[in-house]
Design an enzyme around this catalytic site. Structure first.
Site, PDB file in Angstrom:
ATOM      1  N   ILE A  13      -6.267 -17.741 -10.866  1.00 29.30           N
ATOM      2  CA  ILE A  13      -5.176 -17.673 -11.834  1.00 29.30           C
ATOM      3  C   ILE A  13      -3.833 -17.723 -11.113  1.00 29.30           C
ATOM      4  O   ILE A  13      -2.915 -18.435 -11.531  1.00 29.30           O
ATOM      5  CB  ILE A  13      -5.287 -16.407 -12.709  1.00 29.30           C
ATOM      6  CG1 ILE A  13      -6.653 -16.336 -13.395  1.00 29.30           C
ATOM      7  CG2 ILE A  13      -4.186 -16.404 -13.768  1.00 29.30           C
ATOM      8  CD1 ILE A  13      -6.897 -15.052 -14.172  1.00 29.30           C
ATOM      9  N   ASP A  34      -0.843 -13.451  -0.132  1.00 34.77           N
ATOM     10  CA  ASP A  34      -2.282 -13.476  -0.412  1.00 34.77           C
ATOM     11  C   ASP A  34      -3.051 -13.159   0.861  1.00 34.77           C
ATOM     12  O   ASP A  34      -2.712 -13.665   1.938  1.00 34.77           O
ATOM     13  CB  ASP A  34      -2.704 -14.842  -0.952  1.00 34.77           C
ATOM     14  CG  ASP A  34      -4.060 -14.801  -1.637  1.00 34.77           C
ATOM     15  OD1 ASP A  34      -5.067 -14.545  -0.946  1.00 34.77           O
ATOM     16  OD2 ASP A  34      -4.123 -15.044  -2.858  1.00 34.77           O
ATOM     17  N   LEU A  36      -6.113 -13.993   1.413  1.00 39.38           N
ATOM     18  CA  LEU A  36      -7.091 -15.063   1.659  1.00 39.38           C
ATOM     19  C   LEU A  36      -8.485 -14.501   1.917  1.00 39.38           C
ATOM     20  O   LEU A  36      -9.135 -14.814   2.920  1.00 39.38           O
ATOM     21  CB  LEU A  36      -6.653 -15.967   2.809  1.00 39.38           C
ATOM     22  CG  LEU A  36      -5.377 -16.781   2.573  1.00 39.38           C
ATOM     23  CD1 LEU A  36      -5.037 -17.621   3.794  1.00 39.38           C
ATOM     24  CD2 LEU A  36      -5.502 -17.665   1.337  1.00 39.38           C
ATOM     25  N   ILE A  61      -1.552  -6.629   0.025  1.00 39.34           N
ATOM     26  CA  ILE A  61      -0.622  -5.846  -0.794  1.00 39.34           C
ATOM     27  C   ILE A  61      -0.650  -4.366  -0.409  1.00 39.34           C
ATOM     28  O   ILE A  61       0.257  -3.613  -0.766  1.00 39.34           O
ATOM     29  CB  ILE A  61      -0.898  -5.985  -2.306  1.00 39.34           C
ATOM     30  CG1 ILE A  61      -2.305  -5.486  -2.667  1.00 39.34           C
ATOM     31  CG2 ILE A  61      -0.681  -7.418  -2.767  1.00 39.34           C
ATOM     32  CD1 ILE A  61      -2.540  -5.383  -4.164  1.00 39.34           C
ATOM     33  N   THR A 135      -7.007  -7.128 -17.310  1.00 37.81           N
ATOM     34  CA  THR A 135      -8.163  -7.725 -17.972  1.00 37.81           C
ATOM     35  C   THR A 135      -8.541  -6.967 -19.232  1.00 37.81           C
ATOM     36  O   THR A 135      -8.264  -5.767 -19.362  1.00 37.81           O
ATOM     37  CB  THR A 135      -9.376  -7.723 -17.012  1.00 37.81           C
ATOM     38  OG1 THR A 135     -10.559  -8.137 -17.693  1.00 37.81           O
ATOM     39  CG2 THR A 135      -9.624  -6.324 -16.458  1.00 37.81           C
ATOM     40  N   ASP A 136      -9.210  -7.662 -20.151  1.00 36.82           N
ATOM     41  CA  ASP A 136      -9.716  -6.997 -21.349  1.00 36.82           C
ATOM     42  C   ASP A 136     -10.916  -6.105 -21.053  1.00 36.82           C
ATOM     43  O   ASP A 136     -11.308  -5.277 -21.877  1.00 36.82           O
ATOM     44  CB  ASP A 136     -10.072  -8.015 -22.434  1.00 36.82           C
ATOM     45  CG  ASP A 136     -11.129  -9.027 -22.017  1.00 36.82           C
ATOM     46  OD1 ASP A 136     -11.588  -8.993 -20.853  1.00 36.82           O
ATOM     47  OD2 ASP A 136     -11.488  -9.886 -22.850  1.00 36.82           O
ATOM     48  N   GLU A 137     -11.486  -6.224 -19.858  1.00 36.35           N
ATOM     49  CA  GLU A 137     -12.673  -5.437 -19.534  1.00 36.35           C
ATOM     50  C   GLU A 137     -12.381  -3.946 -19.417  1.00 36.35           C
ATOM     51  O   GLU A 137     -13.298  -3.126 -19.456  1.00 36.35           O
ATOM     52  CB  GLU A 137     -13.328  -5.964 -18.256  1.00 36.35           C
ATOM     53  CG  GLU A 137     -13.837  -7.390 -18.415  1.00 36.35           C
ATOM     54  CD  GLU A 137     -14.727  -7.835 -17.278  1.00 36.35           C
ATOM     55  OE1 GLU A 137     -15.521  -7.003 -16.776  1.00 36.35           O
ATOM     56  OE2 GLU A 137     -14.651  -9.011 -16.901  1.00 36.35           O
ATOM     57  N   TYR A 160     -15.587  -2.816 -11.340  1.00 38.35           N
ATOM     58  CA  TYR A 160     -14.420  -3.690 -11.424  1.00 38.35           C
ATOM     59  C   TYR A 160     -13.485  -3.241 -12.534  1.00 38.35           C
ATOM     60  O   TYR A 160     -12.282  -3.057 -12.332  1.00 38.35           O
ATOM     61  CB  TYR A 160     -14.849  -5.139 -11.658  1.00 38.35           C
ATOM     62  CG  TYR A 160     -13.730  -5.999 -12.201  1.00 38.35           C
ATOM     63  CD1 TYR A 160     -12.583  -6.230 -11.449  1.00 38.35           C
ATOM     64  CD2 TYR A 160     -13.806  -6.571 -13.477  1.00 38.35           C
ATOM     65  CE1 TYR A 160     -11.539  -7.009 -11.946  1.00 38.35           C
ATOM     66  CE2 TYR A 160     -12.784  -7.340 -13.974  1.00 38.35           C
ATOM     67  CZ  TYR A 160     -11.648  -7.557 -13.209  1.00 38.35           C
ATOM     68  OH  TYR A 160     -10.614  -8.307 -13.714  1.00 38.35           O
ATOM     69  N   LYS A 164      -9.577  -1.742 -12.344  1.00 36.79           N
ATOM     70  CA  LYS A 164      -8.433  -2.340 -13.032  1.00 36.79           C
ATOM     71  C   LYS A 164      -7.816  -1.341 -14.004  1.00 36.79           C
ATOM     72  O   LYS A 164      -6.585  -1.308 -14.164  1.00 36.79           O
ATOM     73  CB  LYS A 164      -8.849  -3.617 -13.766  1.00 36.79           C
ATOM     74  CG  LYS A 164      -9.157  -4.784 -12.858  1.00 36.79           C
ATOM     75  CD  LYS A 164      -7.954  -5.219 -12.019  1.00 36.79           C
ATOM     76  CE  LYS A 164      -6.880  -5.903 -12.847  1.00 36.79           C
ATOM     77  NZ  LYS A 164      -5.758  -6.400 -12.000  1.00 36.79           N
ATOM     78  N   HIS A 295     -24.299  -4.641 -18.575  1.00 35.70           N
ATOM     79  CA  HIS A 295     -23.586  -5.827 -19.060  1.00 35.70           C
ATOM     80  C   HIS A 295     -22.951  -5.565 -20.430  1.00 35.70           C
ATOM     81  O   HIS A 295     -23.641  -5.246 -21.396  1.00 35.70           O
ATOM     82  CB  HIS A 295     -24.567  -6.993 -19.161  1.00 35.70           C
ATOM     83  CG  HIS A 295     -23.918  -8.337 -19.166  1.00 35.70           C
ATOM     84  ND1 HIS A 295     -24.645  -9.502 -19.094  1.00 35.70           N
ATOM     85  CD2 HIS A 295     -22.613  -8.713 -19.229  1.00 35.70           C
ATOM     86  CE1 HIS A 295     -23.818 -10.538 -19.107  1.00 35.70           C
ATOM     87  NE2 HIS A 295     -22.582 -10.073 -19.203  1.00 35.70           N
TER      88      HIS A 295
END
Length: 355
Positions: A13, A34, A36, A61, A135-137, A160, A164, A295
């Site tokens: 993104i 970044d 990398l 970061i 994220t929507d997660e 994850y 977030k 899931h």
């Protein structure tokens, strides 16, 4: 010339964001930080080689000295934070890296941004923004109906998503505690060019092209809202320009599909572009495998707040975006081969047995 500090700008993104922004604004400079890691790829930024408006910095970061130096040297007008470990399956196998980057790294970025913001003159402080891409997660899983709103309670179900969620809370805290003018966007599933092939859509495209098995988790009826990456890029810039500091904006593609619908559509698109009369339909490559641990069943985004307050709306429907994405992977085999010459070769991740 306006300057943005973009973190994670060699990823999927972030890379699309950098490419699109610099192609649209001649008076923009981007400092691109970044680390990398495996999903960061300088080949994505090849079109910007020699462009003085793009300054790439290889770094973390979480490196306070480096990040502070970038603020001092380039005096950015805004930060757009894409830097994150982002793949659920990898977080199941190794959650520690997700906490380190997504929480600890974001905390360092916020602290450095706050130090920079405090020393700005009043007019510059008023215009400064810290936009955190999430994220929507973080909201967890939905039933058969309903959608996530900006006020939906957080209920992350994977390492994850939990990492977030932690970073989102830190961004909120820096706004309410210190006054830092932050913005947060929570997006649905992105797809499009330059996506690392561990994710569903590029993995299925490449496997279908290679006549390899197409592993579908469980019954394949998990539902996601799919957002074309350039629509997401445009939404981020809209929030950066029109969003109110301290606010959260959900970004969705208004394109709910089951995983099976997505995989079948990919099979049909690849069949059309690369027909194999001796083999027949790629749909016969679909193989149901054991589901991912924990899931989430369904995600859906209500992005009416963003649309009503800013005028943004997704412009690419799923069928058009998917066709463009399949075309891109077919036409960019060199990029794909260079991405896959490392440790990841399309194998299953996230079985939860990597002790």
């Amino acid at each position: 010339m306006r300057t943005l500090l973009v973190t994670g700008g060699a990823g999927f993104i972030g890379g699309n964001y950098v490419l699109r922004c610099l192609s649209q604004d001649e008076d923009l400079r981007i400092v691109n930080l970044d680390l990398l890691t495996y999903a960061g790829n300088l080949d994505t930024l090849q079109p910007l080689r020699g462009d003085s408006r793009h300054l790439f910095v290889h770094g973390d970061i979480g490196d306070a000295g480096l990040v502070s130096d970038l603020f001092d040297r380039y005096q950015p007008d805004a930060v757009v934070n894409f830097a994150a470990e982002s793949h659920v399956d990898r977080s199941i196998d190794g959650p520690g890296a997700f906490v380190e980057t997504n929480i600890v790294g974001t905390l360092n970025l916020l602290q450095c941004a706050l130090d920079h913001w405090k020393q700005l003159p009043a007019s510059a402080r008023e215009g400064f923004r810290f936009l955190h891409v999430s994220t929507d997660e973080v909201y967890g899983s939905l039933g058969a109906t309903g959608a996530f709103h900006e006020t939906t309670a957080y209920a992350p179900n994977s390492p994850y998503a939990a990492s977030k969620a932690g970073s989102d809370h830190l961004v909120r805290a820096f706004r309410h505690t210190y006054g830092l003018p932050t913005l947060t966007t929570n997006c649905s599933n992105n797809y499009g060019p330059y996506q690392f092939p561990e994710k569903l859509i590029p993995l299925m495209i490449l496997n279908a092209l290679g006549l390899k098995s197409l592993p579908v988790y469980g019954d394949g009826l998990q539902v996601r809202d799919w957002l074309f990456v350039n629509d997401h890029v445009d939404a981020i810039n809209t929030v950066l320009g029109k969003g109110q500091p301290g606010e959260v904006y959900n970004v969705g593609g208004l394109s709910e599909r089951t995983n099976m619908q997505v995989v079948e559509a990919i099979c049909d698109a690849v069949d059309q572009l690369r027909p194999d009369p001796g083999f027949g339909s790629r749909r016969q490559l679909i193989e149901h495998v054991t589901d991912r641990p924990g899931h989430d069943r369904r995600y859906a985004i209500d992005c009416n707040k963003l649309m009503d307050e800013t005028g943004w709306a997704p412009s690419v429907d799923f069928e058009t975006g998917l066709q463009h994405t399949v075309d891109w992977y077919v036409q960019n085999n060199t990029w794909v081969e260079r991405v896959l010459d490392g440790s990841y070769q399309g194998e299953r991740l996230g079985l939860g047995d990597n002790d």
